[in-house]
Design an enzyme around this catalytic site. Sequence first.
Site, PDB file in Angstrom:
ATOM      1  NE  ARG A  34      -2.619  -1.361   3.507  1.00 33.72           N
ATOM      2  CZ  ARG A  34      -3.418  -1.406   4.550  1.00 33.72           C
ATOM      3  NH1 ARG A  34      -4.656  -0.969   4.432  1.00 33.72           N
ATOM      4  NH2 ARG A  34      -3.002  -1.872   5.716  1.00 33.72           N
ATOM      5  CG  ASP A  59      -6.647  -1.189   0.751  1.00 31.72           C
ATOM      6  OD1 ASP A  59      -7.141  -2.330   0.836  1.00 31.72           O
ATOM      7  OD2 ASP A  59      -6.611  -0.381   1.688  1.00 31.72           O
ATOM      8  CE1 TYR A 152      -6.303 -13.019  11.093  1.00 29.37           C
ATOM      9  CE2 TYR A 152      -5.960 -14.711  12.768  1.00 29.37           C
ATOM     10  CZ  TYR A 152      -5.573 -14.082  11.591  1.00 29.37           C
ATOM     11  OH  TYR A 152      -4.461 -14.527  10.904  1.00 29.37           O
ATOM     12  CE  LYS A 156      -5.910 -15.007   7.993  1.00 29.75           C
ATOM     13  NZ  LYS A 156      -5.267 -14.781   6.683  1.00 29.75           N
ATOM     14  N   GLY A 183       0.732 -21.169  12.448  1.00 30.12           N
ATOM     15  CA  GLY A 183       0.443 -20.798  13.837  1.00 30.12           C
ATOM     16  C   GLY A 183       1.164 -19.515  14.164  1.00 30.12           C
ATOM     17  CG  LEU A 184       2.104 -18.437  18.336  1.00 29.81           C
ATOM     18  CD1 LEU A 184       2.869 -18.778  19.615  1.00 29.81           C
ATOM     19  CD2 LEU A 184       1.453 -17.067  18.464  1.00 29.81           C
ATOM     20  CB  THR A 187       5.096 -11.085  10.960  1.00 36.38           C
ATOM     21  OG1 THR A 187       3.763 -11.216  11.505  1.00 36.38           O
ATOM     22  CG2 THR A 187       5.517 -12.426  10.389  1.00 36.38           C
TER      23      THR A 187
HETATM   24  P1  NDP Z   1       2.392  -8.539   8.668  1.00 41.15           P
HETATM   25  O1  NDP Z   1       1.587  -7.519   9.397  1.00 41.15           O
HETATM   26  O2  NDP Z   1       3.879  -8.518   8.840  1.00 41.15           O
HETATM   27  O3  NDP Z   1       2.070  -8.509   7.123  1.00 41.15           O
HETATM   28  C1  NDP Z   1       0.771  -8.307   6.627  1.00 41.15           C
HETATM   29  C2  NDP Z   1       0.886  -7.642   5.288  1.00 41.15           C
HETATM   30  O4  NDP Z   1      -0.435  -7.504   4.735  1.00 41.15           O
HETATM   31  C3  NDP Z   1       1.482  -6.242   5.383  1.00 41.15           C
HETATM   32  O5  NDP Z   1       2.416  -6.066   4.349  1.00 41.15           O
HETATM   33  C4  NDP Z   1       0.272  -5.363   5.219  1.00 41.15           C
HETATM   34  O6  NDP Z   1       0.548  -4.108   4.635  1.00 41.15           O
HETATM   35  C5  NDP Z   1      -0.566  -6.177   4.257  1.00 41.15           C
HETATM   36  N1  NDP Z   1      -1.929  -5.706   4.220  1.00 41.15           N
HETATM   37  C6  NDP Z   1      -2.805  -5.615   5.248  1.00 41.15           C
HETATM   38  N2  NDP Z   1      -3.959  -5.077   4.834  1.00 41.15           N
HETATM   39  C7  NDP Z   1      -3.807  -4.825   3.506  1.00 41.15           C
HETATM   40  C8  NDP Z   1      -4.632  -4.273   2.515  1.00 41.15           C
HETATM   41  N3  NDP Z   1      -5.886  -3.873   2.791  1.00 41.15           N
HETATM   42  N4  NDP Z   1      -4.164  -4.155   1.252  1.00 41.15           N
HETATM   43  C9  NDP Z   1      -2.907  -4.560   0.958  1.00 41.15           C
HETATM   44  N5  NDP Z   1      -2.072  -5.080   1.850  1.00 41.15           N
HETATM   45  C10 NDP Z   1      -2.516  -5.211   3.115  1.00 41.15           C
HETATM   46  O7  NDP Z   1       1.810  -9.947   9.157  1.00 41.15           O
HETATM   47  P2  NDP Z   1       2.038 -11.435   8.605  1.00 41.15           P
HETATM   48  O8  NDP Z   1       3.140 -11.488   7.642  1.00 41.15           O
HETATM   49  O9  NDP Z   1       2.094 -12.294   9.792  1.00 41.15           O
HETATM   50  O10 NDP Z   1       0.638 -11.682   7.890  1.00 41.15           O
HETATM   51  C11 NDP Z   1       0.526 -12.188   6.576  1.00 41.15           C
HETATM   52  C12 NDP Z   1      -0.660 -13.134   6.517  1.00 41.15           C
HETATM   53  O11 NDP Z   1      -0.393 -14.239   7.369  1.00 41.15           O
HETATM   54  C13 NDP Z   1      -1.972 -12.546   7.000  1.00 41.15           C
HETATM   55  O12 NDP Z   1      -3.000 -12.979   6.147  1.00 41.15           O
HETATM   56  C14 NDP Z   1      -2.151 -13.158   8.392  1.00 41.15           C
HETATM   57  O13 NDP Z   1      -3.491 -13.251   8.767  1.00 41.15           O
HETATM   58  C15 NDP Z   1      -1.530 -14.513   8.164  1.00 41.15           C
HETATM   59  N6  NDP Z   1      -1.096 -15.244   9.344  1.00 41.15           N
HETATM   60  C16 NDP Z   1      -0.191 -14.701  10.211  1.00 41.15           C
HETATM   61  C17 NDP Z   1       0.226 -15.425  11.308  1.00 41.15           C
HETATM   62  C18 NDP Z   1       1.150 -14.867  12.339  1.00 41.15           C
HETATM   63  O14 NDP Z   1       1.210 -15.417  13.462  1.00 41.15           O
HETATM   64  N7  NDP Z   1       1.915 -13.836  12.046  1.00 41.15           N
HETATM   65  C19 NDP Z   1      -0.245 -16.798  11.517  1.00 41.15           C
HETATM   66  C20 NDP Z   1      -1.213 -17.247  10.557  1.00 41.15           C
HETATM   67  C21 NDP Z   1      -1.591 -16.500   9.485  1.00 41.15           C
HETATM   68  P3  NDP Z   1       0.475  -2.715   5.472  1.00 41.15           P
HETATM   69  O15 NDP Z   1       1.831  -2.564   6.066  1.00 41.15           O
HETATM   70  O16 NDP Z   1       0.125  -1.718   4.436  1.00 41.15           O
HETATM   71  O17 NDP Z   1      -0.601  -2.896   6.511  1.00 41.15           O
HETATM   72  C1  8X3 Z   2      -2.321 -15.911  13.245  1.00 44.14           C
HETATM   73  C2  8X3 Z   2      -2.061 -16.978  14.242  1.00 44.14           C
HETATM   74  O1  8X3 Z   2      -2.930 -17.999  16.392  1.00 44.14           O
HETATM   75  O2  8X3 Z   2      -2.458 -15.621  16.389  1.00 44.14           O
HETATM   76  O3  8X3 Z   2      -3.292 -16.291  12.335  1.00 44.14           O
HETATM   77  O4  8X3 Z   2      -4.373 -16.474  15.242  1.00 44.14           O
HETATM   78  S1  8X3 Z   2      -3.008 -16.745  15.621  1.00 44.14           S
END
Ligand code: NDP
Ligand code: 8X3
Length: 252
Positions: A34, A59, A152, A156, A183-184, A187
């Site tokens: 974004r 976005d 959330y 998912k 899982g966890l 990031t």
């Molecule tokens: P981060 O916050 O590091 O990364 C998320 C990314 O998604 C960022 O680059 C963010 O950009 C982008 N994003 C969010 N909203 C939008 C939008 N509306 N349009 C475009 N880009 C967007 O977290 P993660 O890397 O952990 O998350 C990535 C995916 O993994 C997510 O779907 C999350 O639900 C999933 N996940 C994460 C887990 C965890 O424990 N971390 C576990 C399981 C799943 P911006 O900086 O602009 O917000």
């Molecule tokens: C992210 C992992 O367990 O925090 O999807 O929901 S948890």
Amino acid sequence: MSKTVLVTGALSGIGKACAFKFAQGGYNVVVTGRRQRDLDALLDELKSVSAACTSLCFDVRDAAACRSALESLNGEFSVIDVLINNAGLALGLEPEYAGSLEDWEIMIDTNIKGLLNMTRLVVPQMVERNSGHVINVGSVAGDAAYAGGNVYCATKAAVKALSDGLRIDVADSAVRVTNLKPGLVQTNFSKVRFHGDDSKAATVYQGIKPLTGEDIAEVAYFAAQAPAHVQIAEVLILATHQASGSVIKRQS
Ligand code: NDP
Ligand code: 8X3
């Protein structure tokens, strides 16, 4: 000829790790995010790994912006072989009866409708070519609700249903669909969930060695590189001391 991967939400965490992993594997890489300035910086980093990378700034919640961004792709980037629907977030950890309507709307619009926006735009060409791979980033949170996870977790669970549904709908083609369920993973995820509160975010990873974005990127890449007749449909990836969304054994 190199294949092309498009990663949404590639500016941090799992998405950024996927961009690097696929670049290292010789893919042409389209990163989306974004903020153009941050995308420019990411491209500079990526170019040390792969010359063939480009960025799109939009976005995922904005269907028209998704469309015009994708229409602007040309040359080696115009055919997307692998779509990684990664952009997503959690906001808040309040009980369902006390959560923020605004947070709910953002999660639903991003995690479900954003993923659908991209799928709807990219998959028709995959079906037409009889080739392609959609990798959705779901979560262990989609398997079962945990305290405060409510909306959330529901988004998912929707990613699982949409992945399963798409897999059925493309089953007569060679298009593959993978639902990755981490899982966890350490990031920006928890910092975003707690609206920028670093100390609250740090408690999520206390007493346990969490996964990294790179761990998840390895699995995404494995799925993409599997032989054409092999479809890695779903993968649950947990930290060793995590057993489910709510069972986490922490060392004190
Ligand atoms: P981060 O916050 O590091 O990364 C998320 C990314 O998604 C960022 O680059 C963010 O950009 C982008 N994003 C969010 N909203 C939008 C939008 N509306 N349009 C475009 N880009 C967007 O977290 P993660 O890397 O952990 O998350 C990535 C995916 O993994 C997510 O779907 C999350 O639900 C999933 N996940 C994460 C887990 C965890 O424990 N971390 C576990 C399981 C799943 P911006 O900086 O602009 O917000
Ligand atoms: C992210 C992992 O367990 O925090 O999807 O929901 S948890």
